[in-house]
Design an enzyme around this catalytic site. Structure first.
Site, short mmCIF file in Angstrom:
data_model
loop_
_atom_site.label_atom_id
_atom_site.label_comp_id
_atom_site.label_asym_id
_atom_site.label_seq_id
_atom_site.Cartn_x
_atom_site.Cartn_y
_atom_site.Cartn_z
N LYS A 27 82.46 -30.10 -27.35
CA LYS A 27 83.63 -30.87 -28.33
C LYS A 27 84.54 -29.78 -28.81
O LYS A 27 85.37 -30.10 -29.61
CB LYS A 27 82.50 -31.35 -29.46
CG LYS A 27 81.56 -30.18 -30.10
CD LYS A 27 80.66 -30.88 -31.11
CE LYS A 27 79.69 -29.60 -31.50
NZ LYS A 27 78.67 -30.15 -32.46
N ARG A 28 84.23 -28.42 -28.51
CA ARG A 28 85.13 -27.41 -28.89
C ARG A 28 86.56 -27.69 -28.14
O ARG A 28 87.65 -27.57 -28.62
CB ARG A 28 84.64 -26.00 -28.32
CG ARG A 28 83.40 -25.79 -29.11
CD ARG A 28 83.62 -25.05 -30.39
NE ARG A 28 82.29 -25.27 -30.94
CZ ARG A 28 82.06 -26.09 -31.98
NH1 ARG A 28 82.84 -27.00 -32.44
NH2 ARG A 28 80.74 -26.40 -32.46
#
Ligand code: GLU
Length: 503
Positions: free
Chosen positions: A262-263
């Protein structure tokens, strides 16, 4: 030796086994699609099992979100917690008795043992191994306890776990349908905990017991589970059960080839649904990932920074007809958002005008959404036309406030961005209700010495691009958690890029 493979191919049964630990993940949809195709191409059954034995990571709203997201994509399952089936229950938390009985079998046959170390002792063990530059693992101290020693520990009231007794010597091998034989030396296989002290099984035990009892013929899952598979194979052997076929699919990757995270990419299916991606575009995109649709002769054209092939666009029906598991390539498929957007654009253009209108009405302009937005502005406008001004941020994909909008007086850019990163981490961990958001944000502000005004103003600026808006927390809730997190991440990424260009 290589353990034999289950010879029964007549009635194929596959499953996905997501853990309800948060938003439904794109990886679940990818593996879900592959299992769905495999079952449907062979007249088999596609099972959905909920692996909710990790109580620490359990999120109560997650299961329903998984159902909704898979249904949004059109990946219907034949058996599962909500539709039932002959091998239920399909929720592991409802099967704990079954696991306990199976653990007893392993204890009785000496394939497992109880171990009584306290968390402090295990921690000390890990630390001394790390200090000695050894891989941290259980040292086997309680493998051969006598009945008297066990009784003494019990009398002390010590809790225990049950561990797998991995043979000290030798190796375990199994066949992966995409890779051939995979061999693990027992030196590298830990005495895995099978039953935790809270009485819940670990993933490894529950997964094997259920795959066997649910008569799963093919385990099709992500390659991150390869290193768990020798433990599973040892369990199958200890129970005397035949092995399923194992297919470990290449992991989805970020553009830089690291495991999708998700980064670097939104990974919540909710985000994609709520940002106006069409399910058929998402399925098509996920179908490209394994390479099972690849036509070897096709030319790749690089257009506007994305590589596109003639055969890149296909429907679920075409996948059912042509997807070939033998063609799957192991090179990590890249989850390239630019390509997904391009595909989505192609699908949007291909809709009939009416279908396009319906798509808008089903998402951005659904009655449900408008009904939730309306009360936020009703008392703040003088003409209906001002609705647009007030609510534009709900309908825009991107708002990028300049520093004069988001930077509080007396705060440096650096400390402001650091605080925004804290807000992001906090929103991730907070459930989106006014009460929880309010107290969590105020607590963070108090800790970091940010006034409520500056704290809320910064978030308002990032969410709406402006310094005035409808009530912040209610707006955040209607906007939705998945998109709100993405908006904060994009803001921070954008600022990071700007900082790099200034250097
Ligand atoms: N519960 C595991 C997961 O969350 C299932 C892995 C498997 O398919 O064995 O992905």
């Amino acid at each position: 030796m290589t353990a034999p493979t289950n010879p029964d191919t007549a009635s194929i049964r596959v499953r996905i086994a997501p853990s309800p630990t948060g938003d439904p993940h794109v990886g679940t949809a990818y593996i879900g699609l592959l299992n769905f195709l495999y079952a449907r191409q062979r007249g088999g059954k596609f099972v959905l099992r909920i692996e909710d034995t990790d109580r620490a990571r359990f999120v109560s709203t997650s299961e329903q979100m998984i159902f909704d997201a898979l249904r949004w994509l059109g990946l219907e399952w034949d058996e599962g917690p909500d539709v039932g089936g002959p091998f239920g229950p399909y929720r592991q938390s409802e099967r704990t008795e079954i696991y306990r009985t199976h653990v007893d079998l392993l204890l009785a046959s000496d394939h497992a043992y109880r171990s009584f170390e306290t968390p402090e002792e295990l921690d000390a063990m890990r630390r001394s191994q790390i200090a000695a530059k050894l891989p941290p693992r259980y040292n086997g101290a309680h493998r051969e306890l006598t009945p008297a020693q066990i009784a003494a520990f019990e009398a002390e009231g010590r809790p225990s776990v049950v561990r797998l007794k991995v043979p000290v010597e030798g190796e375990t091998s199994f066949r992966d349908e995409l890779r051939g034989a995979i061999i693990f030396s027992h030196n590298n296989v830990d005495d895995q905990v099978l039953l935790k002290s809270d009485g819940f099984p670990t993933y490894h035990l529950a997964n094997v017991v259920d795959d066997h009892l649910m008569q799963i013929t093919d385990v099709i899952r992500a390659e991150e589970w390869i290193s768990s598979t020798p433990k599973h194979v040892l369990l199958y052997k200890a129970f005397g059960w035949p092995l399923p076929r194992f297919w470990h699919m290449p992991l989805l990757r970020n553009l830089d080839k690291s495991k999708i995270s998700k980064r670097k990419n939104p990974v919540s299916l909710i985000y994609y649904r709520e940002s106006g991606f069409l399910p058929q575009a998402m399925l098509n995109f996920l179908g490209l990932m394994g390479g099972g649709m690849a036509q070897p002769t096709e030319q790749e054209i690089v257009s506007k920074g994305i590589s596109v092939k003639q055969g890149d666009i296909f429907s679920l029906a075409e996948m059912l007809e042509k997807f070939d598991f033998q063609r799957i390539s192991l090179g990590g498929p890249v989850f390239d958002l630019t390509k997904l957007k391009w595909l989505n654009g192609e699908y949007l253009r291909a809709l009939t005008p009416d279908a396009f209108f319906q798509a808008l009405r089903a998402t951005l302009f659904s009655d449900d959404r408008l009904r939730r937005i309306a009360p936020l502005v009703q008392t703040r406008i003088e003409t209906l036309a001002q609705f647009g001004e007030m609510t534009h941020f709900f309908f825009k994909d991107d708002v990028m406030p300049p520093p004069e909008v988001f930077l509080p007086k007396n705060r440096s850019l650096e400390e402001t961005l650091a605080f925004a990163a804290e807000q992001l981490a906090l929103l991730e961990a907070t459930s989106f209700t006014v009460g929880e958001l309010d107290s969590a944000l105020k607590k963070l502000g108090a800790e970091k010495e940010w006034s409520v005004k500056d704290n809320f103003m910064l978030l308002r600026a990032i969410l709406t691009g402006k310094t005035a808006s409808p009530p912040l927390l209610e707006s955040l809730i209607v906007f939705g958690k998945a998109r709100a997190l993405d908006r904060l991440r994009r803001f921070l990424d954008h600022q990071k890029r700007l900082a790099n260009t200034r250097k």
